[in-house]
Enzyme design. Structure first.
Site, PDB file in Angstrom:
ATOM      1  N   HIS A 346     -11.896 -72.844 -15.490  1.00 21.45           N
ATOM      2  CA  HIS A 346     -11.055 -73.890 -16.062  1.00 21.45           C
ATOM      3  C   HIS A 346     -11.780 -74.530 -17.218  1.00 21.45           C
ATOM      4  O   HIS A 346     -12.999 -74.687 -17.179  1.00 21.45           O
ATOM      5  CB  HIS A 346     -10.733 -74.954 -14.998  1.00 21.45           C
ATOM      6  CG  HIS A 346      -9.533 -75.754 -15.349  1.00 21.45           C
ATOM      7  ND1 HIS A 346      -9.596 -76.851 -16.163  1.00 21.45           N
ATOM      8  CD2 HIS A 346      -8.226 -75.577 -15.023  1.00 21.45           C
ATOM      9  CE1 HIS A 346      -8.380 -77.333 -16.311  1.00 21.45           C
ATOM     10  NE2 HIS A 346      -7.525 -76.580 -15.640  1.00 21.45           N
ATOM     11  N   ASP A 402      -4.013 -71.871  -9.898  1.00 20.88           N
ATOM     12  CA  ASP A 402      -3.195 -70.657  -9.852  1.00 20.88           C
ATOM     13  C   ASP A 402      -3.665 -69.650  -8.814  1.00 20.88           C
ATOM     14  O   ASP A 402      -2.969 -68.683  -8.530  1.00 20.88           O
ATOM     15  CB  ASP A 402      -3.186 -69.985 -11.237  1.00 20.88           C
ATOM     16  CG  ASP A 402      -2.405 -70.807 -12.241  1.00 20.88           C
ATOM     17  OD1 ASP A 402      -1.371 -71.367 -11.849  1.00 20.88           O
ATOM     18  OD2 ASP A 402      -2.832 -70.902 -13.401  1.00 20.88           O
TER      19      ASP A 402
HETATM   20  N1  CMC Z   1     -13.362 -64.572 -14.907  1.00 20.72           N
HETATM   21  C1  CMC Z   1     -14.549 -64.155 -15.392  1.00 20.72           C
HETATM   22  N2  CMC Z   1     -15.290 -64.897 -16.213  1.00 20.72           N
HETATM   23  C2  CMC Z   1     -14.842 -66.107 -16.559  1.00 20.72           C
HETATM   24  C3  CMC Z   1     -13.610 -66.616 -16.081  1.00 20.72           C
HETATM   25  C4  CMC Z   1     -12.876 -65.790 -15.226  1.00 20.72           C
HETATM   26  N3  CMC Z   1     -11.705 -66.187 -14.733  1.00 20.72           N
HETATM   27  N4  CMC Z   1     -13.404 -67.822 -16.589  1.00 20.72           N
HETATM   28  C5  CMC Z   1     -14.449 -68.095 -17.359  1.00 20.72           C
HETATM   29  N5  CMC Z   1     -15.319 -67.054 -17.343  1.00 20.72           N
HETATM   30  C6  CMC Z   1     -16.601 -66.959 -18.063  1.00 20.72           C
HETATM   31  C7  CMC Z   1     -16.357 -66.397 -19.456  1.00 20.72           C
HETATM   32  O1  CMC Z   1     -16.440 -65.009 -19.480  1.00 20.72           O
HETATM   33  C8  CMC Z   1     -17.466 -67.082 -20.224  1.00 20.72           C
HETATM   34  O2  CMC Z   1     -18.652 -66.403 -19.934  1.00 20.72           O
HETATM   35  P1  CMC Z   1     -19.794 -66.221 -21.065  1.00 20.72           P
HETATM   36  O3  CMC Z   1     -20.283 -67.612 -21.334  1.00 20.72           O
HETATM   37  O4  CMC Z   1     -20.820 -65.349 -20.418  1.00 20.72           O
HETATM   38  O5  CMC Z   1     -19.128 -65.596 -22.248  1.00 20.72           O
HETATM   39  C9  CMC Z   1     -17.557 -68.458 -19.586  1.00 20.72           C
HETATM   40  O6  CMC Z   1     -17.090 -68.278 -18.246  1.00 20.72           O
HETATM   41  C10 CMC Z   1     -16.710 -69.510 -20.284  1.00 20.72           C
HETATM   42  O7  CMC Z   1     -15.356 -69.024 -20.307  1.00 20.72           O
HETATM   43  P2  CMC Z   1     -14.285 -69.379 -21.414  1.00 20.72           P
HETATM   44  O8  CMC Z   1     -13.183 -68.384 -21.389  1.00 20.72           O
HETATM   45  O9  CMC Z   1     -14.978 -69.609 -22.715  1.00 20.72           O
HETATM   46  O10 CMC Z   1     -13.757 -70.764 -20.868  1.00 20.72           O
HETATM   47  P3  CMC Z   1     -12.537 -71.536 -21.451  1.00 20.72           P
HETATM   48  O11 CMC Z   1     -12.764 -72.943 -21.130  1.00 20.72           O
HETATM   49  O12 CMC Z   1     -12.266 -71.186 -22.870  1.00 20.72           O
HETATM   50  O13 CMC Z   1     -11.323 -70.912 -20.649  1.00 20.72           O
HETATM   51  C11 CMC Z   1      -9.819 -70.364 -18.961  1.00 20.72           C
HETATM   52  C12 CMC Z   1     -10.782 -71.435 -19.498  1.00 20.72           C
HETATM   53  C13 CMC Z   1      -8.945 -70.996 -17.883  1.00 20.72           C
HETATM   54  C14 CMC Z   1      -8.904 -69.880 -20.090  1.00 20.72           C
HETATM   55  C15 CMC Z   1     -10.649 -69.193 -18.406  1.00 20.72           C
HETATM   56  O14 CMC Z   1     -11.452 -69.658 -17.336  1.00 20.72           O
HETATM   57  C16 CMC Z   1      -9.785 -68.038 -17.962  1.00 20.72           C
HETATM   58  O15 CMC Z   1      -9.387 -67.215 -18.782  1.00 20.72           O
HETATM   59  N6  CMC Z   1      -9.447 -67.947 -16.641  1.00 20.72           N
HETATM   60  C17 CMC Z   1      -8.573 -66.918 -16.143  1.00 20.72           C
HETATM   61  C18 CMC Z   1      -7.114 -67.286 -16.384  1.00 20.72           C
HETATM   62  C19 CMC Z   1      -6.655 -68.418 -15.494  1.00 20.72           C
HETATM   63  O16 CMC Z   1      -6.889 -68.406 -14.289  1.00 20.72           O
HETATM   64  N7  CMC Z   1      -5.947 -69.384 -16.084  1.00 20.72           N
HETATM   65  C20 CMC Z   1      -5.410 -70.533 -15.356  1.00 20.72           C
HETATM   66  C21 CMC Z   1      -6.074 -71.809 -15.762  1.00 20.72           C
HETATM   67  S1  CMC Z   1      -5.735 -73.174 -14.668  1.00 20.72           S
HETATM   68  C22 CMC Z   1      -4.076 -73.502 -14.778  1.00 20.72           C
HETATM   69  C23 CMC Z   1      -3.532 -73.699 -16.133  1.00 20.72           C
HETATM   70  O17 CMC Z   1      -4.093 -74.430 -16.929  1.00 20.72           O
HETATM   71  O18 CMC Z   1      -2.480 -73.122 -16.395  1.00 20.72           O
END
Ligand code: CMC
Length: 468
Positions: A346, A402
Site C-alpha cells: 500500500h 483487497d
Molecule cells: N508485490 C510484490 N512487491 C511489492 C508489492 C506487491 N504487491 N507491493 C509493493 N512491492 C514492492 C515493490 O516491488 C517495490 O520494491 P523495490 O523497492 O524493491 O522496487 C516496493 O515494494 C515499493 O513498491 P511500489 O510499487 O513503489 O509502492 P507504491 O506505493 O507505488 O504502490 C501499490 C502501492 C498498492 C500500487 C503496490 O503495493 C501494488 O502494486 N500492490 C499490488 C496491487 C494492489 O494490491 N492494489 C490494491 C491497493 S489497496 C486498495 C486500493 O487502493 O484500491
C-alpha cells in the site's frame, strides 16, 4: 444481540486490540493544525507526499495502521455502526439523530428504486459491458434522468466560470515553485470564487450524494443480473441497504451474518484519504463539472488493477493456485521476475491494513458455511504466510483491503466481476463527502509536469524526414 452478530463484533474488537498492540511503539500523530498556504512538502513520483487540500472527512495513518472517518476509528464503526449511518456521517459531517437517520434511509431506499434508469440501461448492450463500464453509463443516465444538467440552459457560461486558466502562468519549465506561481496562489483569494456567483449548492450536493449512493448499488446489482439472463429486482422496503444489495444481486434474502458482513464491508470501503479515485473525483469536481461527472471519474480510476481492480486479481490468483501446495513456488517465481502480488502493499500503510485485519477473520467466519470455498481460503492463508516471509519485515508490505474482500464477496454468492463495483458502491460516500467539502473553498487542481524535453527544434516537412 443475536449470538452470530455478537461473534462478529467480538472478532472486530479483537482485531482492534491486536492492531493497537502491534503498533504501540509507533508515535501518536500530532493533533492536526490548520495549514498556512502555500505549504511546503516533499513530493515524490505519483504525487507521493503532496498535500493537495485540507479535509475533516477522513484520516489514514500508515505507521499506526489507523483509518478514521470524521474522528471515529474504523474498528468502532465496523463493530457498532451501519453503512447508512457511516454514509450520513461522511457526507453531513456528523452522526445522525435517530429521526435524521430514518429520513436518510428512506431517501436511499426511494432512490434505489430506479426503474426508469434501469430500463434505459437495458436499451444499451450492457450484457457485453463490464459492470464498472455499466456503472459509468448508469451515472450518466442518472444525471440526465434526475437533473437538468444536460439541458442547454443549465450549462455554465464562460462569464460564470472561475478564471483559473493557470496555463498562463509560466510554471511548466520551472522545477521549483516560482515566485510567479506563489504570487498567483496568494492573491487568488477564495472569496473571489464566491463573487463569481458560482457557489456550490451544498443542499443539492447532499441530495445528489444520496442519489448516487443508492444508484450505484442499484445499477451494479441490475447489470449483474442481466449478465446472468435474469431480470433486475426492485429493493424491499423492510431490508437495510446492505441486505437489499445482496437481495438485488442474488434474489435471496440474506442471513443476519451475511447482511452484517456486507454492511461491514461497505463501511470499510467508504473512504480512504486522497486515494487515486478520490483524487480523480475531486479533480473533475474542481473544474465545476457536476457531481455525476465527478463520480464517473472516480469509477473510472477505481477500475484499474492497481486500485479497486486488485480484488478481482486476487481471486483470479487464488483460483489459479487452487491449493496451498502451489503457493510457495508461485510466489518465488513471481518475485524473482519482479512481479507484484495483488492484494499486498500500500502506498500509505506500512502496518497491517486495518480493513484487511477485519475482513480476514470475517472471511474465515462466513466461509465456514461454504465448503466449496474452503480450499480457496486455505490457499489465501498460505499466500499471506509465504508472501510475508519472502517480503521480510523491513519492506513493510502487508495484505491490503483487497486481499480478503474478494473471498468475502464470493462467499456471499457474488461473481468476480462484482467485486470492484461493490468497492465503488461503498466508496461513492467518501467521494461525495470529499467533493462537498472541497467545493466550499474550491480551487481548480493544477499541478505541474516537469518538462525534460528539448527546445528550438526545426520543423522538417514530412517528405524530408529521415527517422533512425
Ligand atoms: N508485490 C510484490 N512487491 C511489492 C508489492 C506487491 N504487491 N507491493 C509493493 N512491492 C514492492 C515493490 O516491488 C517495490 O520494491 P523495490 O523497492 O524493491 O522496487 C516496493 O515494494 C515499493 O513498491 P511500489 O510499487 O513503489 O509502492 P507504491 O506505493 O507505488 O504502490 C501499490 C502501492 C498498492 C500500487 C503496490 O503495493 C501494488 O502494486 N500492490 C499490488 C496491487 C494492489 O494490491 N492494489 C490494491 C491497493 S489497496 C486498495 C486500493 O487502493 O484500491
Amino acid at each position: 444481540m443475536n449470538t452470530d452478530l455478537k461473534t462478529i463484533q467480538d472478532i472486530i474488537l479483537k482485531a482492534a486490540a491486536a492492531a493497537k498492540e502491534e503498533t504501540a511503539s509507533e508515535p501518536e500523530p500530532e493533533r492536526p493544525k490548520k495549514a498556512k498556504w502555500p505549504i511546503s512538502c516533499t513530493v515524490g513520483p505519483g504525487l507521493e507526499g503532496a498535500i493537495a487540500c485540507e479535509s475533516k472527512v477522513g484520516y489514514v495513518n500508515g505507521a499506526k495502521g489507523w483509518l478514521v472517518y470524521r474522528g471515529y476509528d474504523i474498528f468502532q464503526l465496523a463493530a457498532h455502526s451501519t453503512y447508512e449511518e457511516v454514509a450520513y456521517l461522511l457526507i453531513y459531517g456528523k452522526m445522525p439523530r435517530a429521526d435524521e437517520l430514518n429520513i436518510f434511509k428512506e431517501k436511499l431506499f426511494n432512490y434505489t428504486r430506479m426503474n426508469s434508469v434501469v430500463r434505459h440501461l437495458m436499451t444499451f448492450p450492457v450484457e457485453r459491458m463490464s459492470i464498472m463500464g455499466a456503472l459509468r453509463l448508469g451515472v450518466n443516465l442518472m444525471r440526465t434522468e434526475y437533473s437538468d444538467l444536460d439541458m442547454k440552459t443549465a450549462l455554465p457560461t464562460s462569464f460564470d466560470a472561475i478564471s483559473a486558466d493557470e496555463d498562463t502562468i509560466d510554471m511548466e519549465t520551472q522545477p521549483h515553485v516560482s515566485k510567479h506561481a506563489t504570487y498567483e496562489f496568494k492573491t487568488k483569494s477564495r472569496k473571489s470564487n464566491q463573487k463569481s456567483g458560482r457557489e456550490f449548492d451544498r443542499t443539492g450536493g447532499l441530495e445528489t450524494s444520496a442519489h448516487l449512493i443508492a444508484g450505484l448499488s442499484c445499477v451494479a446489482a441490475a447489470v449483474s443480473r442481466i449478465h446472468k439472463d435474469m431480470l433486475p429486482l426492485e429493493p424491499k422496503p423492510a431490508l437495510s441497504h446492505a441486505a437489499n444489495l445482496i437481495y438485488m444481486i442474488t434474489g435471496r434474502i440474506p442471513t443476519p451474518i451475511e447482511e452484517r458482513v456486507m454492511d461491514i464491508s461497505l463501511i470499510l470501503h467508504a473512504d480512504h484519504g486522497m486515494n487515486a479515485s478520490t483524487f480523480a473525483t475531486m479533480v473533475v469536481a474542481s473544474t465545476l463539472a457536476d457531481m455525476y461527472f465527478s463520480i464517473g471519474a472516480g469509477i473510472s480510476a477505481l477500475s484499474g488493477p492497481l486500485h479497486g481492480g486488485a480484488n478481482e486479481e486476487v481471486i483470479r490468483t487464488l483460483r489459479k493456485l487452487a491449493s496451498p501446495q502451489t503457493v510457495a513456488p508461485w510466489v518465488d517465481k513471481q518475485l524473482s521476475q519482479k512481479g507484484k502480488i495483488s492484494g499486498f502493499g500500500h502506498r500509505v500503510y506500512k502496518a497491517y491494513d486495518p480493513r484487511a485485519r477485519i475482513l480476514g477473520p470475517l472471511a474465515a467466519l462466513i466461509i465456514r458455511q461454504k465448503p466449496e470455498l474452503q480450499e480457496l481460503y486455505a490457499t489465501a492463508q498460505e499466500l499471506e504466510k509465504v508472501a510475508m516471509s519472502r517480503f521480510g519485515s523491513e519492506k513493510k508490505i502487508f495484505p491490503n483491503v483487497d486481499f480478503y474482500s474478494g473471498l468475502v464477496y464470493a462467499s456471499l454468492g457474488f461473481d468476480d466481476e462484482l467485486f470492484t463495483p461493490m468497492f465503488a458502491a461503498s466508496r461513492v460516500a467518501g467521494w461525495s463527502a470529499r467533493v462537498i467539502e472541497y467545493m466550499e473553498h474550491n480551487r481548480i487542481f493544477r499541478p505541474r509536469g516537469l518538462y525534460i524535453g528539448e527546445f528550438n527544434k526545426t520543423y522538417v516537412p514530412i517528405e524530408k524526414r529521415r527517422h533512425s
